[in-house]
Structure formats: C-alpha cells, structure tokens
Design a protein around this motif. Sequence first.
Motif, short mmCIF file in Angstrom:
data_model
loop_
_atom_site.label_atom_id
_atom_site.label_comp_id
_atom_site.label_asym_id
_atom_site.label_seq_id
_atom_site.Cartn_x
_atom_site.Cartn_y
_atom_site.Cartn_z
N SER A 259 0.84 -1.19 0.00
CA SER A 259 0.00 0.00 0.00
C SER A 259 0.89 1.25 0.00
N PRO A 260 0.80 2.10 -1.01
CA PRO A 260 1.65 3.32 -1.03
C PRO A 260 1.41 4.22 0.17
N GLN A 261 0.16 4.35 0.59
CA GLN A 261 -0.14 5.23 1.72
C GLN A 261 0.48 4.69 3.00
N LEU A 262 0.35 3.40 3.25
CA LEU A 262 0.89 2.83 4.48
C LEU A 262 2.42 2.81 4.45
N ARG A 263 3.01 2.58 3.29
CA ARG A 263 4.47 2.61 3.22
C ARG A 263 5.00 4.01 3.46
N THR A 264 4.29 5.01 2.94
CA THR A 264 4.71 6.40 3.18
C THR A 264 4.61 6.73 4.66
N GLU A 265 3.53 6.28 5.31
CA GLU A 265 3.37 6.53 6.74
C GLU A 265 4.46 5.82 7.54
N ARG A 267 7.49 4.95 6.47
CA ARG A 267 8.78 5.62 6.24
C ARG A 267 8.87 6.92 7.03
N ASP A 268 7.77 7.66 7.12
CA ASP A 268 7.77 8.92 7.87
C ASP A 268 7.96 8.66 9.36
N LEU A 269 7.31 7.62 9.89
CA LEU A 269 7.47 7.32 11.31
C LEU A 269 8.90 6.88 11.63
N LEU A 270 9.49 6.06 10.76
CA LEU A 270 10.87 5.63 10.99
C LEU A 270 11.84 6.80 10.94
N GLN A 271 11.61 7.72 10.01
CA GLN A 271 12.47 8.89 9.91
C GLN A 271 12.35 9.78 11.15
N ARG A 272 11.14 9.94 11.64
CA ARG A 272 10.94 10.75 12.85
C ARG A 272 11.52 10.08 14.09
#
Length: 484
Positions: A259-265, A267-272
């Motif tokens: 899922s592109p939306q879940l993968r983006t979420e 990736r954002d959580l891991l970066q934060r």
Amino acid sequence: MKDTMDYYAISSLRENHAGWSLLRAQNAPLAVSFFMTAFTGPNQRNIGRQQLIDTLDDVLFGLRDAYGEDKFPRPAAEYLDDWAAPERAWLRKYYVTGQDEPRYDLTAAAEDVVRWVESLRGRDFVATQSRLTSIFAVLKALVQQSETDPEVRLAELQRQRDGIDAEMQRIRDGNVRVMSAPEALDHFQQLTALAKDLLSDFREVEQNFRRLDRQVREQIATWDGSQGELLASIFANQQDISSSLQGRTFQGFWDYLMSPQLRTELRDLLQRATQIEALSRLDNLHAVTNLHQDWLPAVEQTQATVRQLSQQMRRLLDDKVFLENKRIMQLIRSIESGALGTREAPPSGVFMDVAAPSVDVALPFERPLYEPSRKVMVDDDVVAADDTDVDAGALFSQFHVDTERLKSNIDAVLAHAEQATLAEITDAYPLSQGLAEIVAYYQLATETEWADINPEATQQLSWSLPDGSIREATIDQIIFGRPA
C-alpha cells in the motif's frame, strides 16, 4: 493444539532437527559466529558463493591467527559445502534463473539457533514496559474487534474519544508529556527485536512454501493417474496453503506492505524516530530507517517460491503433451510397419469393406436462372412531424445503475466478514433503483469468481417506490466472498 511435548517428541527432535544437530556439532561456534557475521548481523539474504567464501576466509584467518593453523584446517569452500549438505541443512544452496553462481541463505532452523545463542549472552537493558504495552494493545484489539454487541463497541469508542479529548486539553494547557529516555530506549529495543523476528518468520514461511513445492514435484514425478486428477490435486494443495491461517496472514502483510499510503506513513514514522533526542547516542539508530527495505526482498523471495508452483504446473502440461504426441507417433509408425509387413502376404478373405465411389449428378436445368436484384427507391424528403402532443417525460425517466457503487457496497460489507449474501448487503445498503439494481448485482455475481449463485435457496429483497409503496422480489441466493 498441544502446549507441551512429551519425551518421544523431544527425542525425535534431538535426532532429526537440523537446529539441534547444529548445537551438537564440533564446529558449532565457528558456524554460528559465521552465520551472525554474514547473515543475521547485516540482515542479508541470498548471498553469492564467492562473497560468502571471502567472508568465511576472513573469519578463518582471524581464528587461525589466534589459535594456530591447525585449528580449522579445511578450506572455506569445504565448510560451506558441508553446512549446505542435506544431512546438515544449516544453509540452503540454490540457483537463481540466469545465473551460474549458487546462492546461499540461512535455513529457519539455523536462524532459530542463532537467535537463541544471542539471547544467552544476556542484555544490559531488558525491555519490559514496551512488551507490557504491546500485550495490552494486542489484547484490547482482540477483545474489542471480536465484540458483537453494538452498544459495547460504541461505549468503548466513546471512552477512547473522551481520553483523546482530555489529552488534547492537557496539551492546550501546556502540559505536554514526553517519553523519558529509559522509556524511549525500551520501545526502541522492542522495535528492533520485532523487526528481526519478522525476518526470521519470513524464512520459516518460505520454507513451508518450498516444502509444498517439493511435494508437488514428487507428486508429478510419481503420478500414474490421469492428468486432470493430478491438476485437481495440485490446485487443492495450493488452495489449502492460500486459505490457511499462515497463507492469509502472509497475504495480508504483503497487501499492507504494497500500500503506497501505508508505506509512506511507515517511512515517515521511521524517519521521525531517528530524530528523537533520547536515542541519538545509539549506534544502530539509522539502520531503523531501512527496516521496510529489508522486508521487501524477503517477501519477494517468498512470493517467488509460490510462483514456482505455477511454473511447475505449466511444465507438467508441456511434458504431458510431448509424451502424448510421442505415443501417437509410435502408434502411427507401428501401423505403417505392420502394413508393409503384410504387403507381400495379404490376409485371406475379406480384409476391409470400402464404399464404392459415386458421383452426384446435377442437371443444368435444375440450377435456378439469374435474377437481377431489385433497386429500392429511397424518398429522402423530410417531413416535419407534429410533436406538440408527445410526452417527453419518458426520455428523462431513464436512469443508469452504477456498478462501481455496487462493488463498493460489497467490499464494505466483506471488510468485516468472510462472506455475505445479497440480502445482507442490501440490508446495509438498501436498494435505491429497484429491480434494475438487483439485475446489476446478478451481473456482478456472474462475472466474478468470488461469488456463488445457489438455486436451491431463495432470499427476499424489498425496496420502496417514490409513492411510498413497497415492492418485494424472491430470487436465488447470491453469496459474495472475500478474495483469497
């Protein structure tokens, strides 16, 4: 499911399990330390033979320098071949299509041993609070999502909303609670442990799929029945894997990861997470950002193992067709050789009856004469019709049934159930276009393989007309199911 194992089961594991044989091996410290260096430490899979030999040479060089040349006298390649032998099964050796160099990966049994050995050295900091939080979160999801009483579900959601409102008010008042450094470290260790366990699970799932693939190959090689029965058996085995708990959870994880939306979420959580000040001194902090990158190759390799089943079935069909054609040609050659053998000495008596040749006679006058085609004169004069008394309301009373809306209705109901009848779907989303909408549902049921029409059972559907009257229809039972 049995929670304990008896003496005989444990004794059988001791004699046959690859992980137990690894622990009993004389060079177990070398093998386990090398597996940590090459595979589990950097989270690598599918390593080429030469790269693995170079890594093992480096490990052996350091050990020989410390303990002498006689400590491990064999070459690195011999150790790899020994560990990948069927009687060891600590490494899996295989070939990738289009490549001549073999590839290696840890087996699930060997990785279990590596994880267990790592746990024996102890930890300076043991994550307990995050584990308890995870237990509570899983337990709440289990209980709440299994509750069938709507009032209880609504009360729980209301309680959660009240807690969120209270937390938002505390933040507005300036009371912002930040996770302490021990709590952040606790949750970070829990995160890394779960990520490693997930990669370990992929190896075990892939091994189960490979076992199914091996069973299919053996079944194909030893099958004596008809081709249709063999294909039915293979499809049944593949369906059993896809519909099993393991198959469904793996497919759910694959859908989540794609899922592109879940993968983006994610990736954002891991970066934060890497920007948290309490975790800034950790050495492996930035490795967390590549967690999903480690999962993708592992999942793709598991999917490739499943695809091999389809390739084996295709190869089976090709081989069967070739063998059947070869058999037909052998029969033709035997007939020809038999005919040549009896040419000089034909059998006595009547050998074969052949119908006498005949000619169909058609007299010339029986054929019809030519008849020229008639030319039709078209009057192209336009006559204006008097349409003052024509009711044009019928043109505006037409409507279109949106099948995409009906598919959305079906998907919304199947999101909470494995299957649902058309009556249950129309109860959740009432009919607004009457009989035409029922016909559209019929069309969807006939066009999809995940629906079934049962003529032996009926169901009642009803809808309201604009004048307030109720219409009912009795139709065959239609059952929609969730795709596997």
